[in-house]
Design a protein around this motif. Structure first.
Motif, PDB file in Angstrom:
ATOM      1  N   GLU A 216      14.590  24.752   4.099  1.00 46.99           N
ATOM      2  CA  GLU A 216      15.283  25.918   4.647  1.00 46.99           C
ATOM      3  C   GLU A 216      14.305  27.029   5.037  1.00 46.99           C
ATOM      4  OE1 GLU A 216      18.071  26.998   1.659  1.00 46.99           O
ATOM      5  OE2 GLU A 216      19.538  25.468   2.223  1.00 46.99           O
ATOM      6  N   LYS A 217      13.162  27.054   4.395  1.00 48.32           N
ATOM      7  CA  LYS A 217      12.153  28.060   4.733  1.00 48.32           C
ATOM      8  C   LYS A 217      11.190  27.554   5.805  1.00 48.32           C
ATOM      9  CE  LYS A 217       8.374  30.765   2.736  1.00 48.32           C
ATOM     10  NZ  LYS A 217       7.595  31.073   1.507  1.00 48.32           N
ATOM     11  N   TRP A 218      10.724  26.306   5.625  1.00 47.23           N
ATOM     12  CA  TRP A 218       9.660  25.781   6.496  1.00 47.23           C
ATOM     13  C   TRP A 218      10.189  25.346   7.856  1.00 47.23           C
ATOM     14  CZ3 TRP A 218       9.085  20.792   8.476  1.00 47.23           C
ATOM     15  CH2 TRP A 218       7.852  20.522   9.080  1.00 47.23           C
ATOM     16  N   PHE A 219      11.337  24.657   7.900  1.00 47.00           N
ATOM     17  CA  PHE A 219      11.823  24.057   9.145  1.00 47.00           C
ATOM     18  C   PHE A 219      12.081  25.094  10.246  1.00 47.00           C
ATOM     19  CE2 PHE A 219      15.333  22.343  11.757  1.00 47.00           C
ATOM     20  CZ  PHE A 219      14.701  21.217  12.265  1.00 47.00           C
ATOM     21  N   PRO A 220      12.812  26.194   9.967  1.00 47.03           N
ATOM     22  CA  PRO A 220      13.021  27.184  11.045  1.00 47.03           C
ATOM     23  C   PRO A 220      11.725  27.805  11.548  1.00 47.03           C
ATOM     24  CG  PRO A 220      14.564  27.541   9.239  1.00 47.03           C
ATOM     25  CD  PRO A 220      13.538  26.583   8.740  1.00 47.03           C
ATOM     26  N   GLU A 221      10.794  28.088  10.621  1.00 45.11           N
ATOM     27  CA  GLU A 221       9.516  28.672  11.033  1.00 45.11           C
ATOM     28  C   GLU A 221       8.738  27.714  11.933  1.00 45.11           C
ATOM     29  OE1 GLU A 221       7.419  29.753   7.528  1.00 45.11           O
ATOM     30  OE2 GLU A 221       8.750  31.422   7.013  1.00 45.11           O
ATOM     31  N   TYR A 222       8.739  26.446  11.584  1.00 46.78           N
ATOM     32  CA  TYR A 222       8.024  25.452  12.376  1.00 46.78           C
ATOM     33  C   TYR A 222       8.647  25.326  13.763  1.00 46.78           C
ATOM     34  CZ  TYR A 222       5.289  21.217  13.239  1.00 46.78           C
ATOM     35  OH  TYR A 222       4.411  20.295  13.755  1.00 46.78           O
ATOM     36  N   CYS A 223       9.974  25.336  13.823  1.00 48.30           N
ATOM     37  CA  CYS A 223      10.655  25.231  15.119  1.00 48.30           C
ATOM     38  C   CYS A 223      10.356  26.440  15.997  1.00 48.30           C
ATOM     39  CB  CYS A 223      12.155  25.077  14.901  1.00 48.30           C
ATOM     40  SG  CYS A 223      12.652  23.476  14.207  1.00 48.30           S
ATOM     41  N   ARG A 224      10.374  27.631  15.409  1.00 48.79           N
ATOM     42  CA  ARG A 224      10.075  28.834  16.194  1.00 48.79           C
ATOM     43  C   ARG A 224       8.637  28.814  16.698  1.00 48.79           C
ATOM     44  NH1 ARG A 224      13.320  31.483  12.238  1.00 48.79           N
ATOM     45  NH2 ARG A 224      11.456  31.932  11.006  1.00 48.79           N
ATOM     46  N   ALA A 225       7.708  28.357  15.856  1.00 52.15           N
ATOM     47  CA  ALA A 225       6.303  28.326  16.259  1.00 52.15           C
ATOM     48  C   ALA A 225       6.067  27.392  17.433  1.00 52.15           C
ATOM     49  CB  ALA A 225       5.431  27.920  15.078  1.00 52.15           C
ATOM     50  N   HIS A 226       6.912  26.364  17.566  1.00 52.59           N
ATOM     51  CA  HIS A 226       6.712  25.379  18.628  1.00 52.59           C
ATOM     52  C   HIS A 226       7.835  25.408  19.662  1.00 52.59           C
ATOM     53  CE1 HIS A 226       3.302  23.492  16.580  1.00 52.59           C
ATOM     54  NE2 HIS A 226       3.988  23.647  15.459  1.00 52.59           N
ATOM     55  N   GLU A 227       8.584  26.513  19.687  1.00 53.22           N
ATOM     56  CA  GLU A 227       9.619  26.729  20.699  1.00 53.22           C
ATOM     57  C   GLU A 227      10.619  25.572  20.744  1.00 53.22           C
ATOM     58  OE1 GLU A 227       7.627  27.474  24.341  1.00 53.22           O
ATOM     59  OE2 GLU A 227       6.618  29.292  23.638  1.00 53.22           O
ATOM     60  N   LEU A 228      11.104  25.187  19.561  1.00 50.80           N
ATOM     61  CA  LEU A 228      12.096  24.133  19.443  1.00 50.80           C
ATOM     62  C   LEU A 228      13.411  24.716  18.934  1.00 50.80           C
ATOM     63  CD1 LEU A 228       9.990  21.317  17.734  1.00 50.80           C
ATOM     64  CD2 LEU A 228      10.881  21.269  20.067  1.00 50.80           C
ATOM     65  N   GLN A 229      14.509  24.209  19.453  1.00 53.16           N
ATOM     66  CA  GLN A 229      15.828  24.573  18.950  1.00 53.16           C
ATOM     67  C   GLN A 229      16.157  23.588  17.831  1.00 53.16           C
ATOM     68  OE1 GLN A 229      17.645  27.190  20.048  1.00 53.16           O
ATOM     69  NE2 GLN A 229      19.166  26.817  18.446  1.00 53.16           N
ATOM     70  N   GLY A 230      16.112  24.061  16.597  1.00 53.75           N
ATOM     71  CA  GLY A 230      16.258  23.167  15.460  1.00 53.75           C
ATOM     72  C   GLY A 230      17.609  23.261  14.786  1.00 53.75           C
ATOM     73  N   ARG A 231      18.039  22.139  14.215  1.00 57.50           N
ATOM     74  CA  ARG A 231      19.269  22.091  13.426  1.00 57.50           C
ATOM     75  C   ARG A 231      18.969  21.345  12.132  1.00 57.50           C
ATOM     76  NH1 ARG A 231      23.529  18.509  12.614  1.00 57.50           N
ATOM     77  NH2 ARG A 231      25.516  19.495  12.098  1.00 57.50           N
ATOM     78  N   LEU A 232      19.258  21.982  10.999  1.00 53.34           N
ATOM     79  CA  LEU A 232      18.952  21.423   9.683  1.00 53.34           C
ATOM     80  C   LEU A 232      20.249  21.105   8.954  1.00 53.34           C
ATOM     81  CD1 LEU A 232      16.776  20.763   7.536  1.00 53.34           C
ATOM     82  CD2 LEU A 232      17.004  23.122   6.731  1.00 53.34           C
ATOM     83  N   ASP A 233      20.350  19.891   8.437  1.00 50.19           N
ATOM     84  CA  ASP A 233      21.536  19.452   7.689  1.00 50.19           C
ATOM     85  C   ASP A 233      21.061  18.661   6.475  1.00 50.19           C
ATOM     86  OD1 ASP A 233      23.985  18.649   6.776  1.00 50.19           O
ATOM     87  OD2 ASP A 233      24.409  17.257   8.416  1.00 50.19           O
TER      88      ASP A 233
END
Length: 345
Positions: A216-233
Motif C-alpha cells: 500500500e505504501k510502495w506500489f502507488p509511489e512506484y507507479c507515480r515515479a514511472h507514470e503508470l496508472q496502478g490498481r492494487l487489490d
C-alpha cells in the motif's frame, strides 16, 4: 497392475441384462404370436425394439462409467492447478475404488512433498537473506549495468545533440526546433529512468509490517515515479509467513521492473488473493505484449520469478500476446501448521 474385477463384472452384468431382456422379448413374441403367423411388420418392429433396448442399456452403462471418469478428470485438473488438498470421495463398492484410492494416495504424497519443499525453501530464503554483503555486491553490479544501458546512453545522446545545436542554429534554424524537441524528450526519458533507479536504491523493508501494508505504501509511489496508472487489490485471510512475504515482494519488484523496461504500458494491476488453498499473485499490464514463441523462457525475468516461486513449491506463468498486454500469475501452495507438527493445505 490394478485388476479391476468389479468393473469387469459390472460391464458383464450390463450386457447380460441386455441379452436376457432381448431373449425374453423374443420368447414372449414366439409364445403369444408364433413367427409363422406373425406379420412382417410385427417382426420388423420387434427387431427394431430389441436393437433400441440394447442401445439403451449401452447408453446407461457408458454414462455411468463416463461420470466416474469425469470425477477423476476434475480431480486431476484441481491437482494441476495447485489445489493439493482436494480428494475424491470413495464408495467401497464403487468399481473405480482402486483407481480413486491410488489417486488420493498420489495426491497425498504430492501434498506432503510440496509442504516439505516449501519449508526447505523458507529456511533457505531466511539463510539467503543473511548474506547481505553478497546481495549488496550483486545489486551494485545490476545497477551499474542498468545505468550503463539506460541513463548513461541517454545522457551521451543528449550531449551529442546539444553539442551540434549551435551549428544547426547557424546553418538551418528550421531543423534546430526539431532538435530541441528531441532534446526535451530524451531528457524527460532519462529523468524517468533515473527516478526508477533511485526508487530501487530505496527498497521498502517488510520488517514490522505485513506485505499488504508494504504494498500500500510502495506500489502507488512506484507507479507515480514511472507514470503508470496502478490498481492494487490485496486480500489475505491469514498472516503470511515472513519468508513467503519476502519472496512474493521480490517477485512483485521483478515483475514491475519488467513492465517499466519492456512493456511500454500505461496501466498496471496488482492482485494478491488467498484462495484458502494457495496464494495467487497476478500482475497484469496493458503494454505491447510479446509472442512467447519468439522469446525464450529466460527473458523478461520469467526465470527469476519462477525460481523464487519454485523455492516455495509454487510456479509462475506468463500469459501474453503481441499487442494484448502481459499477465504474470504466480501460485504458492498454502499450508497451515498445526500444533502437533502436522500440516494441512
Amino acid at each position: 497392475m490394478i485388476k479391476l474385477w468389479s468393473m469387469k463384472w459390472q460391464l458383464m452384468l450390463y450386457f447380460l441384462a441386455s441379452s436376457l431382456l432381448t431373449l425374453g422379448i423374443l420368447g414372449f413374441a414366439q409364445f403369444y404370436m408364433p413367427w409363422d403367423t406373425a406379420g412382417g411388420g410385427w417382426k420388423f418392429g420387434l427387431a427394431v425394439f430389441a436393437v433400441l433396448l440394447g442401445q439403451a442399456v449401452g447408453f446407461v452403462a457408458s454414462r455411468t462409467f463416463q461420470r466416474k471418469v469425469d470425477v477423476l478428470h476434475i480431480a486431476m485438473l484441481q491437482l494441476a492447478k495447485g489445489n493439493l488438498k482436494d480428494r475424491i470421495q470413495i464408495d467401497p463398492i464403487d468399481s473405480f475404488h482402486p483407481v480413486y484410492k491410488s489417486f488420493n494416495e498420489m495426491a497425498g504424497a504430492l501434498e506432503e512433498r510440496t509442504r516439505l519443499l516449501q519449508e526447505m525453501g523458507e529456511e533457505r530464503s531466511v539463510m539467503e537473506r543473511g548474506s547481505v554483503e553478497t546481495a549488496v555486491v550483486e545489486e551494485r553490479r545490476r545497477l551499474a549495468r542498468d545505468l550503463h544501458d539506460t541513463v548513461s546512453q541517454e545522457l551521451f545522446a543528449i550531449h551529442m545533440s546539444a553539442s551540434s545545436l549551435p551549428k544547426v542554429i547557424g546553418h538551418n534554424p528550421d531543423v534546430a526546433g526539431q532538435l530541441m524537441e528531441q532534446l526535451i524528450q530524451m531528457s524527460h526519458h532519462a529523468q524517468k529512468q533515473m527516478r526508477g533507479l533511485i526508487s530501487q536504491l530505496r527498497p521498502i523493508e517488510l520488517d514490522g509490517s505485513t506485505l499488504e501494508q508494504a504494498l500500500e505504501k510502495w506500489f502507488p509511489e512506484y507507479c507515480r515515479a514511472h507514470e503508470l496508472q496502478g490498481r492494487l487489490d490485496v486480500e489475505t485471510e491469514q498472516p503470511i509467513s515472513e519468508a513467503i512475504e519476502h519472496q512474493l515482494f521480490l517477485i512483485i519488484q521483478e515483475g514491475m521492473a519488467n513492465v517499466v523496461k519492456h512493456a511500454s504500458a500505461t496501466e498496471i494491476e496488482l492482485q494478491l488473493h488467498d484462495s484458502g488453498r494457495q496464494y495467487v499473485l497476478q500482475l497484469a499490464d496493458n503494454g505491447k505484449g510479446f509472442e512467447r514463441s519468439a522469446i525464450s523462457s529466460a527473458s523478461h525475468g520469467l526465470s527469476t520469478m519462477r525460481e523464487r516461486a519454485q523455492k516455495l513449491g509454487g510456479d509462475a506463468e506468463v500469459l501474453s500476446g503481441s499487442g494484448s498486454g502481459t499477465t504474470v500469475r504466480v501460485r504458492i501452495p498454502k499450508f497451515v501448521k498445526e500444533p502437533k507438527g502436522e500440516a494441512s493445505l
